[in-house]
Motif scaffolding. Structure first.
Motif, PDB file in Angstrom:
ATOM      1  N   GLY A 148      43.747  54.426  44.137  1.00 53.45           N
ATOM      2  CA  GLY A 148      43.265  53.050  44.222  1.00 53.45           C
ATOM      3  C   GLY A 148      41.928  52.852  43.533  1.00 53.45           C
ATOM      4  O   GLY A 148      41.664  53.446  42.480  1.00 53.45           O
ATOM      5  N   THR A 176      56.219  42.958  38.851  1.00 47.61           N
ATOM      6  CA  THR A 176      55.463  41.877  39.479  1.00 47.61           C
ATOM      7  C   THR A 176      56.282  40.588  39.519  1.00 47.61           C
ATOM      8  O   THR A 176      56.904  40.213  38.524  1.00 47.61           O
ATOM      9  CB  THR A 176      54.141  41.629  38.706  1.00 47.61           C
ATOM     10  OG1 THR A 176      53.430  42.856  38.621  1.00 47.61           O
ATOM     11  CG2 THR A 176      53.294  40.597  39.423  1.00 47.61           C
ATOM     12  N   GLY A 219      48.196  53.004  42.709  1.00 48.61           N
ATOM     13  CA  GLY A 219      47.187  51.939  42.691  1.00 48.61           C
ATOM     14  C   GLY A 219      46.800  51.450  44.071  1.00 48.61           C
ATOM     15  O   GLY A 219      45.828  50.717  44.221  1.00 48.61           O
ATOM     16  N   THR A 252      44.785  48.142  45.572  1.00 49.70           N
ATOM     17  CA  THR A 252      44.212  47.341  44.481  1.00 49.70           C
ATOM     18  C   THR A 252      45.257  46.432  43.846  1.00 49.70           C
ATOM     19  O   THR A 252      44.906  45.482  43.163  1.00 49.70           O
ATOM     20  CB  THR A 252      43.604  48.215  43.357  1.00 49.70           C
ATOM     21  OG1 THR A 252      44.646  48.922  42.672  1.00 49.70           O
ATOM     22  CG2 THR A 252      42.588  49.204  43.909  1.00 49.70           C
ATOM     23  N   ASN A 253      46.536  46.733  44.073  1.00 50.93           N
ATOM     24  CA  ASN A 253      47.560  45.880  43.477  1.00 50.93           C
ATOM     25  C   ASN A 253      47.607  44.507  44.124  1.00 50.93           C
ATOM     26  O   ASN A 253      47.950  43.528  43.484  1.00 50.93           O
ATOM     27  CB  ASN A 253      48.926  46.563  43.583  1.00 50.93           C
ATOM     28  CG  ASN A 253      48.972  47.850  42.773  1.00 50.93           C
ATOM     29  OD1 ASN A 253      48.790  47.816  41.557  1.00 50.93           O
ATOM     30  ND2 ASN A 253      49.179  48.989  43.431  1.00 50.93           N
ATOM     31  N   HIS A 254      47.285  44.452  45.403  1.00 51.46           N
ATOM     32  CA  HIS A 254      47.437  43.168  46.103  1.00 51.46           C
ATOM     33  C   HIS A 254      46.127  42.515  46.539  1.00 51.46           C
ATOM     34  O   HIS A 254      46.126  41.381  46.960  1.00 51.46           O
ATOM     35  CB  HIS A 254      48.380  43.345  47.311  1.00 51.46           C
ATOM     36  CG  HIS A 254      47.694  43.388  48.641  1.00 51.46           C
ATOM     37  ND1 HIS A 254      48.079  42.600  49.707  1.00 51.46           N
ATOM     38  CD2 HIS A 254      46.642  44.099  49.081  1.00 51.46           C
ATOM     39  CE1 HIS A 254      47.291  42.837  50.733  1.00 51.46           C
ATOM     40  NE2 HIS A 254      46.417  43.739  50.393  1.00 51.46           N
ATOM     41  N   TRP A 255      45.013  43.191  46.421  1.00 58.20           N
ATOM     42  CA  TRP A 255      43.777  42.677  47.029  1.00 58.20           C
ATOM     43  C   TRP A 255      43.358  41.329  46.436  1.00 58.20           C
ATOM     44  O   TRP A 255      43.858  40.891  45.416  1.00 58.20           O
ATOM     45  CB  TRP A 255      42.643  43.697  46.922  1.00 58.20           C
ATOM     46  CG  TRP A 255      42.065  43.892  45.556  1.00 58.20           C
ATOM     47  CD1 TRP A 255      42.752  44.252  44.431  1.00 58.20           C
ATOM     48  CD2 TRP A 255      40.697  43.745  45.164  1.00 58.20           C
ATOM     49  NE1 TRP A 255      41.874  44.350  43.382  1.00 58.20           N
ATOM     50  CE2 TRP A 255      40.620  44.042  43.792  1.00 58.20           C
ATOM     51  CE3 TRP A 255      39.533  43.407  45.844  1.00 58.20           C
ATOM     52  CZ2 TRP A 255      39.423  44.001  43.078  1.00 58.20           C
ATOM     53  CZ3 TRP A 255      38.333  43.374  45.135  1.00 58.20           C
ATOM     54  CH2 TRP A 255      38.288  43.661  43.768  1.00 58.20           C
ATOM     55  N   ARG A 309      40.692  40.406  44.996  1.00 56.39           N
ATOM     56  CA  ARG A 309      39.849  40.472  43.785  1.00 56.39           C
ATOM     57  C   ARG A 309      38.428  39.940  43.999  1.00 56.39           C
ATOM     58  O   ARG A 309      37.708  39.681  43.052  1.00 56.39           O
ATOM     59  CB  ARG A 309      40.496  39.753  42.595  1.00 56.39           C
ATOM     60  CG  ARG A 309      41.484  40.612  41.810  1.00 56.39           C
ATOM     61  CD  ARG A 309      42.806  40.763  42.510  1.00 56.39           C
ATOM     62  NE  ARG A 309      43.728  41.650  41.788  1.00 56.39           N
ATOM     63  CZ  ARG A 309      44.930  41.988  42.215  1.00 56.39           C
ATOM     64  NH1 ARG A 309      45.392  41.548  43.358  1.00 56.39           N
ATOM     65  NH2 ARG A 309      45.691  42.804  41.533  1.00 56.39           N
ATOM     66  N   GLY A 334      49.897  40.744  42.251  1.00 50.69           N
ATOM     67  CA  GLY A 334      49.629  41.590  41.097  1.00 50.69           C
ATOM     68  C   GLY A 334      49.747  40.730  39.848  1.00 50.69           C
ATOM     69  O   GLY A 334      49.987  39.526  39.925  1.00 50.69           O
ATOM     70  N   TYR A 378      42.060  42.706  37.939  1.00 49.11           N
ATOM     71  CA  TYR A 378      41.905  44.155  38.068  1.00 49.11           C
ATOM     72  C   TYR A 378      42.910  44.716  39.057  1.00 49.11           C
ATOM     73  O   TYR A 378      43.044  44.221  40.173  1.00 49.11           O
ATOM     74  CB  TYR A 378      40.492  44.538  38.554  1.00 49.11           C
ATOM     75  CG  TYR A 378      40.483  45.978  39.060  1.00 49.11           C
ATOM     76  CD1 TYR A 378      40.368  47.032  38.177  1.00 49.11           C
ATOM     77  CD2 TYR A 378      40.686  46.272  40.405  1.00 49.11           C
ATOM     78  CE1 TYR A 378      40.437  48.351  38.613  1.00 49.11           C
ATOM     79  CE2 TYR A 378      40.764  47.583  40.860  1.00 49.11           C
ATOM     80  CZ  TYR A 378      40.629  48.619  39.958  1.00 49.11           C
ATOM     81  OH  TYR A 378      40.725  49.911  40.396  1.00 49.11           O
ATOM     82  N   GLN A 379      43.622  45.697  38.678  1.00 47.02           N
ATOM     83  CA  GLN A 379      44.275  46.617  39.603  1.00 47.02           C
ATOM     84  C   GLN A 379      44.150  47.986  38.949  1.00 47.02           C
ATOM     85  O   GLN A 379      44.133  48.100  37.717  1.00 47.02           O
ATOM     86  CB  GLN A 379      45.704  46.190  39.958  1.00 47.02           C
ATOM     87  CG  GLN A 379      46.603  45.734  38.836  1.00 47.02           C
ATOM     88  CD  GLN A 379      47.783  44.868  39.318  1.00 47.02           C
ATOM     89  OE1 GLN A 379      47.883  43.705  38.960  1.00 47.02           O
ATOM     90  NE2 GLN A 379      48.691  45.434  40.090  1.00 47.02           N
ATOM     91  N   SER A 380      44.074  48.997  39.765  1.00 47.72           N
ATOM     92  CA  SER A 380      43.878  50.344  39.241  1.00 47.72           C
ATOM     93  C   SER A 380      44.951  50.676  38.209  1.00 47.72           C
ATOM     94  O   SER A 380      44.675  51.298  37.178  1.00 47.72           O
ATOM     95  CB  SER A 380      43.928  51.341  40.408  1.00 47.72           C
ATOM     96  OG  SER A 380      43.854  52.664  39.938  1.00 47.72           O
TER      97      SER A 380
END
Lengths: 214, 598
Positions: free
Chosen positions: B21, B53, B112, B115-118, B120, B255, B262-264
């Motif tokens: 992540g 996605t 990831g 970080t895929n869903h946060w 931001r 995503g 940003y996502q990892s």
């Protein structure tokens, strides 16, 4: 950017959580895992795919229930200047999919919707000796006016009214999740744009504000 | 060197990273671009945001209109795989039966991670946030200050792309000129609220989020990030050019397949892979750190979830970036004769002082926002504005009954409908037929909601330990959580509830949330998914788990690069700070490796 109204109800999650927590107190979690209570779409469905109602589990409505549900959905969301009737965007199919799902929230709704459809059909026969689907607009209104506001429904219609409220919620949830429903509501997003310009001048004027981000 | 299976790993690596992540992604980026050979273990499966996605799906395209279920607790389209509040086969337990004393633990199992869903949200901690105890006598100071982290905040912002403005407010740091991307225009409800909140002395300013409002400047940024390293610059420039700017549609929680946020998996891992120095093993469930006879970490023991077999990777240094809870679990499970109560736990503090963010929400309806002319407010797929904490001086002067701040995130927008009834029964008052559709249209966009994102003060009652009985499906002991809010948090909640109601009323609106006592209204511990702490950094090996470089005191080649070392949980969402510290720790590892100190 969800408002509070759109959050998953805390109670709902707490219930899932309680169920999971109960399972966790078992000394051997594997015993519980084998008992897998629910067969839904699982924790890794293909989320980029476009689905149709019935893709994951069989639907429930009998042909008669489907007819009643279709008619009732169209009474609640008719064809008019704002958009098509509910049945034109298959609202009845989404309700059927909803009440057929193996998850706790939906199973509870199933216990309201299926008996409710039977009840309103019986009410139609009792009052007009006709199927609900074949009633006139005036006859539909005669029944629905007694059910449409649970808070003010007469005691004999309380149960029917709570069914009506649940059905209306599900019908609206489905209708406004479609392109036609979006137009009816005035939602015009979900399209790629080259720039985001913020609210147009007439909106700013109506609210008496100016754009503060330059 | 791509995503590989256990059987394809190299005999030894320079560094093994657990987690892919924000922390693991940044660490892999930093180390591989510097030429170190790295293996990364991810407990979930590989995930490709470009192909997987749900970008433009309407609610009608998803089962149950996209609404959450026990299988997909956020939303069907949410970028969370094989996880959520529960993970099949990987339980956790609660010490208390009481709801208010339980911790919700969100764990995705995917490349990831979260970080895929946060959301931001990318806010810098300020100067106060690193020295909270010096300011109010509670909790712990960090052994480092804002000045130590500032250069890394700037580098991370340049790399990932963050929009926002510099407002020069107390403890709400500016970024250097030219670093932030342009803030998107404010939405109607945000502007209306800004105008009315001002009358209450409450500032509404552009938020900072990791979304590209214009393409990153791939011609100049790479040279600033990697001066003198032409190869690194080229790799990073190529990766930046592969990202498109936001096209102002779709919720970031899904995503982004154009890599605008940003996502990892779209920002950190592609350049790390491009170096040829990264191997990633997916479905690798870390069990413990292996300790050598010399007292140093020699690698990681993990379960290959595909085969069920125990596997090992060897490395000269190990970085845990598995999330606070998982890092605690791995440390406590790493028992040896040298560390009978878990590796790096001579202080006995591993698992202690876990924190989450204080959350409470109040919703309302604002008549002035009814029947606005339809216009597209999707914007950057998340908030454009927020309220930073504004009462630092009052708190400092001892005028308030809670010590730390909160910021406010809010909704109030013509966001994507469907999956819910846009016309609540009490407003519809029995409407059906065309009347219903008219009323739904009237109220659409007039609902507002405010959520508190506040700083919890660490306390003795919030910690995680190994459950003495329960094991996961691979026989690994699981975490048991302890939780209790203090009056600090409950007083904050009461303040937030009152403030949100006053803002709604200032707009001429009506509060719709039912009044609730703070202990009932506060979101459960863990619910905000900002778990930090559990392996605090400090200046004293007796009183902390790691030093100011995230290096454990007891094992000098073991580093913690998630939020586990955070001695406090500022109201600023933790992700940006996780990344800044991971980069800083990465630089430290490179330097120490050069000196032969690991």
């Amino acid at each position: 950017m969800n408002t509070d109204d759109t959050r998953l109800p805390r109670r709902t999650v707490l219930k899932w959580f309680a169920a999971a927590a109960a399972a966790m107190h078992l000394p051997d979690f594997r015993a519980d895992a084998q008992a897998a209570p629910v067969k839904g779409y699982g924790t890794d469905p293909d989320i980029a795919k476009f689905y149709q109602p019935g893709a994951f589990w069989p639907l429930t409505f009998t042909p008669e229930q489907r007819k009643t549900a279709t008619a009732l959905a169209d009474v609640i969301l008719p064809k008019d200047d704002l958009g098509p009737a509910a049945s034109e965007v298959r609202v009845q199919d989404y309700i059927d999919e909803w009440i057929s799902a193996p998850y706790p929230v939906q199973q509870k709704d199933r216990d309201v919707i299926v008996p409710g459809l039977e009840w309103i059909e019986a009410e139609s026969q009792k009052r007009f000796a006709k199927d609900f689907a074949t009633l006139s607009g005036e006859q539909h209104r005669a029944i629905c006016d007694d059910l449409c506001w649970a808070a003010e429904a007469k005691p004999e219609f309380k149960k029917g009214a709570s069914f009506f409220a649940k059905f209306r919620t599900l019908a609206a949830s489905a209708y406004y999740g479609t392109d036609a429903g979006w137009k009816a509501l005035g939602y015009i997003g979900n399209v790629p744009l080259a720039t985001f310009d913020g609210p147009p001048p007439e909106v700013l004027a109506k609210l008496g504000v100016e754009q503060t981000v330059k | 060197m791509p995503v590989i299976t256990s059987s394809k790993t190299q005999p030894e690596y320079d560094v093994a990273i657990v987690g892919s992540g924000a922390g693991g992604g940044q660490m892999a980026y930093t180390l591989t671009l510097a030429g170190l050979k790295v293996v990364m273990l991810e407990a979930g499966r590989d995930y490709d945001p470009v192909m997987e996605t749900a970008m433009f799906q309407r609610p009608e395209h998803s089962p149950l209109l996209g609404t959450g279920t026990p299988d997909k607790p956020g939303n069907f389209s949410d970028a969370t795989i094989d996880g959520g509040w529960t993970v099949p086969g990987e339980p956790y337990t609660q010490a208390s039966e009481k709801e208010a004393e339980q911790f919700w633990w969100w764990r995705p199992r995917m490349m990831g991670g979260r970080t895929n869903h946060w959301g931001r949200m990318s806010l810098r901690n300020g100067t106060h946030d690193f020295k909270p105890r010096s300011r109010d006598g509670l909790g712990f100071d960090w052994p480092i200050g804002y000045e130590d982290v500032e250069p890394y905040y700037t580098k991370v912002e340049m790399l990932i792309g963050v929009y926002g403005t510099n407002e020069g407010m107390e403890n709400t740091p500016n970024s250097p000129p030219g670093v932030l991307l342009p803030a998107p225009k404010a939405r109607a409800a945000e502007l209306y609220m800004q105008k009315h909140a001002k009358t209450l002395g409450i500032p509404v300013i552009p938020i900072h989020r990791a979304v590209l409002t214009k393409p990153l400047d791939a011609d100049t940024i790479p040279a600033k990030l990697h001066p003198g390293d032409a190869r690194a610059q080229k790799i990073v420039a190529d990766s930046m050019r592969a990202r498109a700017a936001c096209f102002w549609a779709t919720d970031c929680h899904r995503g982004c397949n154009i890599k605008a946020n940003y996502q990892s998996t779209t920002v950190h891992l592609p350049p790390a892979h491009a170096t040829g120095n990264l191997d990633v093993v997916a479905n690798a469930h870390a069990r413990e750190i292996i300790i050598g006879a010399n007292g140093k970490a020699t690698g990681v023991l993990y379960i290959d979830k595909k085969t069920g077999r125990e596997e090992r990777v060897k490395a000269k240094a190990v970085v845990l970036a598995a999330s606070s809870g998982e890092t605690v679990r791995i440390l406590l499970n790493s028992k040896s004769s040298a560390f009978p109560s878990g590796i790096a736990n001579r202080s006995g503090l591993v698992g202690k002082y876990i924190m989450d963010t204080v959350g409470v929400s109040v919703s309302g309806q604002v008549p002035a926002l009814e029947n606005l002319p339809p216009h597209n407010e999707d914007g950057a797929g998340g908030p454009h504005s927020y309220i930073p904490w504004w009462l630092y001086q009052e708190q400092h002067a001892g005028k308030m009954n809670f010590a730390r701040g909160y910021h406010v995130e809010f909704g109030g927008t013509r966001g994507m409908p469907g999956g819910r009834n846009p016309l609540p029964d009490d407003l519809g008052r029995g409407a059906y037929g065309t009347k219903f559709k008219e009323e739904a249209r009237r109220y659409f966009g007039s609902m507002v909601g405010y959520t508190c994102r506040g700083e919890m003060v660490p306390n003795e009652n919030c910690f995680a330990e190994l459950d003495p009985q329960v094991k996961d499906k691979w026989g690994i002991p699981v975490l048991r959580w302890h939780w209790k809010w203090s009056d600090q948090e409950l007083n904050m909640v009461a303040h937030a509830q009152k403030t949100f109601a006053s803002i709604i009323e200032a707009m001429g609106g009506n509060v719709r949330s039912k009044p609730e006592a703070p202990i009932d209204a506060i979101d459960p511990g863990g619910k905000i998914i900002h778990e930090v702490g559990g392996a605090l950094m400090g200046v004293d090996a007796e009183k902390s788990v790691c030093n100011g470089f995230n290096q454990t005191w007891d094992v000098k080649n073991l580093f913690l690069s998630d939020a586990a070392p955070f001695p406090s949980n500022a109201d600023k969402n933790p992700t940006l700070t996780i990344m800044a510290l991971a980069w800083r720790t990465g630089d430290y590892i490179i330097e120490q490796a050069k000196k032969g100190n690991l």
